[in-house]
Design a protein around this motif. Structure first.
Motif, short mmCIF file in Angstrom:
data_model
loop_
_atom_site.label_atom_id
_atom_site.label_comp_id
_atom_site.label_asym_id
_atom_site.label_seq_id
_atom_site.Cartn_x
_atom_site.Cartn_y
_atom_site.Cartn_z
N ASN A 1 0.86 -1.19 0.00
CA ASN A 1 0.00 0.00 0.00
C ASN A 1 0.90 1.24 0.00
N HIS B 1 -2.19 -18.66 -0.57
CA HIS B 1 -2.06 -17.84 0.63
C HIS B 1 -0.70 -17.94 1.29
N PRO C 1 2.39 -13.68 2.92
CA PRO C 1 3.23 -12.97 3.90
C PRO C 1 4.56 -12.51 3.31
N CYS D 1 3.78 -9.40 1.07
CA CYS D 1 3.18 -8.30 1.82
C CYS D 1 3.73 -8.31 3.25
N GLU E 1 4.28 -6.23 5.43
CA GLU E 1 3.73 -5.33 6.46
C GLU E 1 2.46 -5.88 7.10
N LEU E 2 1.97 -7.00 6.66
CA LEU E 2 0.73 -7.54 7.25
C LEU E 2 0.91 -7.78 8.74
N GLN F 1 -2.28 -12.14 11.01
CA GLN F 1 -2.75 -12.47 9.65
C GLN F 1 -1.69 -13.28 8.91
N ARG F 2 -0.43 -12.93 9.13
CA ARG F 2 0.65 -13.70 8.48
C ARG F 2 0.59 -15.16 8.93
N LYS G 1 -8.70 -11.20 5.44
CA LYS G 1 -9.14 -9.81 5.71
C LYS G 1 -8.43 -8.85 4.77
N PHE H 1 -6.42 -5.62 3.43
CA PHE H 1 -5.32 -4.90 4.05
C PHE H 1 -5.12 -3.62 3.23
#
Ligand code: FAD
Length: 639
Positions: free
Chosen positions: A390, A419, A423, A426, A428-429, A433-434, A592, A594
């Protein structure tokens, strides 16, 4: 003493359609990204084989090692397994409304749902690490003596008795008539010929090659059939008692207690403890769910196995004479690849103008049109995403294509990929969630297509499907009798046909918990060379069909090994996973949104079905924030 055949006797030197071009191209690209100096020393690419003139630009006709083919996964493994870092990306100065990671059915569906939500003119880029689109829904196309022979390379069929409104609407949008497809399907997984289904006991495992016809362990076997099995005398006797018994062994428990108990023991343990089967008899069940669940039978509870149609209810007060297992699937002749093709033809009409559900199986797709500048939707193959972030302006997505590390930007991003890689894409998750994303360990699957010259030997034996309990790939069947999408291949056609070897690979016995089993199976799958798979195919066909006149040197025309080390989405299993409270299961935490990044794929539902891939795409797109960040010229507006 079993005489092993030499490679020459097995025809390992025979000329068949197989090609290593992709392997070399992919490896060279990876080498360039990781270490540019390696490239100068890279060997020259071999020339494409002449037998299939379009192989260079039409991936479905490529043979050899396919599925997760060499060149497709090395960048992702370098990132996720080795923690490698990549050079700073080159900014392409390409901006999209949406970038989708993964062009499987879920990613393609996300593109369509995005158009429906935000407008058909939205600029969308799909990035896919393989050299073909569709993800698991992969098409294998063979050409023999002027005739096209189709087979599936991954996702088989549309399976469910009833679809959600979202899926029904989606199928309608693509012109898919499930009822008509069911009507036009004669294929029944090798159960159609008079002596099918059959079991083949191989010499290396059982001391002699023996075909036992009309033999299906899930049906009530009679003594004559059992007597032909080359297992121990005690094993045969235990089978006779097991299939003849009629008891109610858990009558002292109420229904809930009985179910709890059956969910707490493995099916093999149930067979030993309550079915009285000897170890060699139990072993015949070990691989029977390699295809259906992608696991060893020891990974399933007794309850799960019996719900899947395996015998046992007759020991629990039930009967053999139930209503049977009716599974009215709809299929295309290349599996669900035709659905992916319909999706692509809808999103990027220039790829295959005039394509409809009535002709999709025979339509020619022009892959050069997939990533045409100026088109609202573009699909970029051979592109492994290594980072999504982001930013103030939206999302930046970095990927590797042809050895170069590149970056594009977008207003939104949907991750429709596996999935377990998210991690790493991304970082920064949030930690929770990771961890939830990492919970997903997909089930490895293997689907090998062998194009054979004709079905003479199979017809002589009266079979079209065989279970091979002692072999690497437990099951094989002929793939014909699916007359949809403009393609016709009668179930009794005796000409060239794809023989599908279907299943997974057994992990070693010391891989105990489910994830160790899945990872060990995956490691074996990736460690085997094409020649290893080819030798296995030739050994089986020589032993099984050789006595009926099949000549492995002459009658095998092409081999395509579709390996899927990341196959079915991880589904929660009785023996290995707790019951989570609502909204707290790993897949619910994992998916979820992000920031401006949303998450799709079947993993997001922890259920490995095509209709799930579609539903999760819909959920992901609905979860995207509507307001466009500053810096982008157009606002996508409200739904
Ligand atoms: C052999 C096999 C048989 C199956 N049979 C059936 C069946 O009969 N019926 C059924 O309903 N389901 C079946 N399935 C389940 C199947 O997974 C789903 O039906 C569906 O095809 C999954 O779609 P998807 O888009 O969610 O995932 P996928 O098809 O896995 O697509 C995800 C895509 O993302 C790509 N990707 C991953 N990481 C990256 C990255 N970093 N950068 C770019 N791209 C990336 C992947 O390579 C893949 O192409 C089968 C699966 C397999 C493997």
């Amino acid at each position: 003493m079993v005489n092993k055949k030499t490679d020459t006797e097995l025809g390992m030197d025979a000329v068949i359609t197989r090609r290593d071009l992709i392997h070399d191209a992919g490896m060279a690209a990876l080498a360039m990204a990781l270490c540019p100096s390696i490239v100068a020393a890279a060997p020259e690419k071999p020339a494409p084989a002449a037998s299939s003139p379009s192989a260079a630009d039409y991936p479905p006709v490529r043979t050899g090692m396919r599925g997760s083919h060499p060149g497709a996964f090395e960048s992702a493994h370098a990132l996720a397994r080795e923690g490698r870092s990549f050079p700073e990306p080159v900014d392409l100065d390409q901006h999209f409304d949406l970038v989708i990671v993964g062009a499987g059915i879920s990613g393609l569906a996300a593109a369509r749902f995005y158009q429906q939500r935000f407008g058909a003119d939205r600029r969308i880029l799909l990035l896919e690490n393989h050299d073909d689109f569709g993800g698991h829904a992969r098409r294998n196309e063979f050409h023999q003596a002027g005739r096209m022979v189709l087979s599936m390379g991954g996702t088989h069929n549309l399976e469910w008795w009833d679809f959600s409104a979202t899926v029904q609407e989606f199928l309608k949008d693509h012109g898919v008539d499930v009822d008509l497809m069911r009507e036009r399907k004669q294929f029944h997984y090798g159960d159609t010929a008079p002596n099918s289904p059959a079991m083949w006991f191989d010499a290396a495992t059982y001391g002699e090659n023996r075909l036992v016809v009309n033999c299906d362990l899930t049906a009530r076997l009679d003594s004559t059939t059992i007597d032909q099995m080359p297992i121990s005398e005690a094993g045969r006797e235990s089978f006779k008692h097991f299939y003849a018994a009629r008891e109610d062994l858990l009558e002292h428990l109420d229904e809930a207690q009985a179910e709890d108990y059956l969910r707490s023991i493995s099916y093999p343990e149930f067979l030993r403890r309550h079915g009285g089967l000897t170890e060699d008899a139990v072993q015949l069940f070990a691989k029977l769910e390699h295809g259906g669940w992608g696991v060893e039978m020891r990974a399933l509870s007794a309850q799960e196995a019996m719900e899947s149609g395996f015998p046992g209810v007759h020991l629990l007060g039930g009967s053999w004479d139930g209503e049977g297992w009716d599974y009215p699937v709809a299929m295309w002749p290349d599996g669900n690849a035709s659905l992916a093709r319909l999706q692509v033809a809808t999103l990027i009409p220039g790829v295959a103008p005039g394509t409809t559900a009535a002709n999709v199986a025979v339509a020619r797709f022009n892959y050069a049109e997939l990533d045409r500048p100026g088109n609202p939707v573009r699909l970029r193959l051979n592109s492994t995403v290594i980072n999504t972030a982001n930013t103030e302006d939206g999302v930046a997505v970095s990927y590797i294509n042809d050895g170069k590390v590149l970056r594009v930007t977008a207003g939104h991003c949907v991750l429709a990929c596996y999935h377990s890689i998210i991690p790493h894409l991304c970082p920064e998750l949030p930690q929770s969630q990771r961890e939830a994303l990492e919970y997903q360990v997909k089930h490895p699957l293997l689907l090998t297509n062998v194009l054979i010259r004709n079905t003479d030997a199979l017809d002589t034996l009266g079979i079209d499907g065989v279970r091979c309990p002692g072999r690497l790939m437990e099951r094989l069947f002929t793939f014909r009798g699916i007359n949809t999408g403009g393609y016709e291949h009668a179930i009794d056609d005796s000409g060239p046909v794809a023989l599908v070897f279907w299943g997974s690979i057994s992990p070693p016995a010391d891989a105990v918990d489910i994830k160790s089993q899945l990872r060990a199976s995956r490691a074996i799958m990736l460690g085997m060379s094409f020649e290893d798979y080819e030798r296995e195919v030739r050994t089986v066909l020589d032993g099984l069909l050789g006595p009926a006149g099949f000549d492995v040197r002459r009658d095998i025309l092409a081999i395509t090994v579709n390996r899927w080390p990341h196959g079915y989405a991880y589904e929660y299993l009785d023996l290995w996973d707790p019951d989570w409270p609502e909204d707290e299961a790993p897949h619910e935490i994992a998916r979820k949104p992000f920031g401006r990044i949303a998450i799709a794929n079947t993993d997001a539902a922890a259920t490995a079905y095509t209709h799930t891939a579609i539903e999760q795409a819909w959920r992901a797109v609905q979860g995207l924030p509507t307001r466009r960040p500053a810096g982008f010229s157009e606002d996508p507006g409200q739904p």
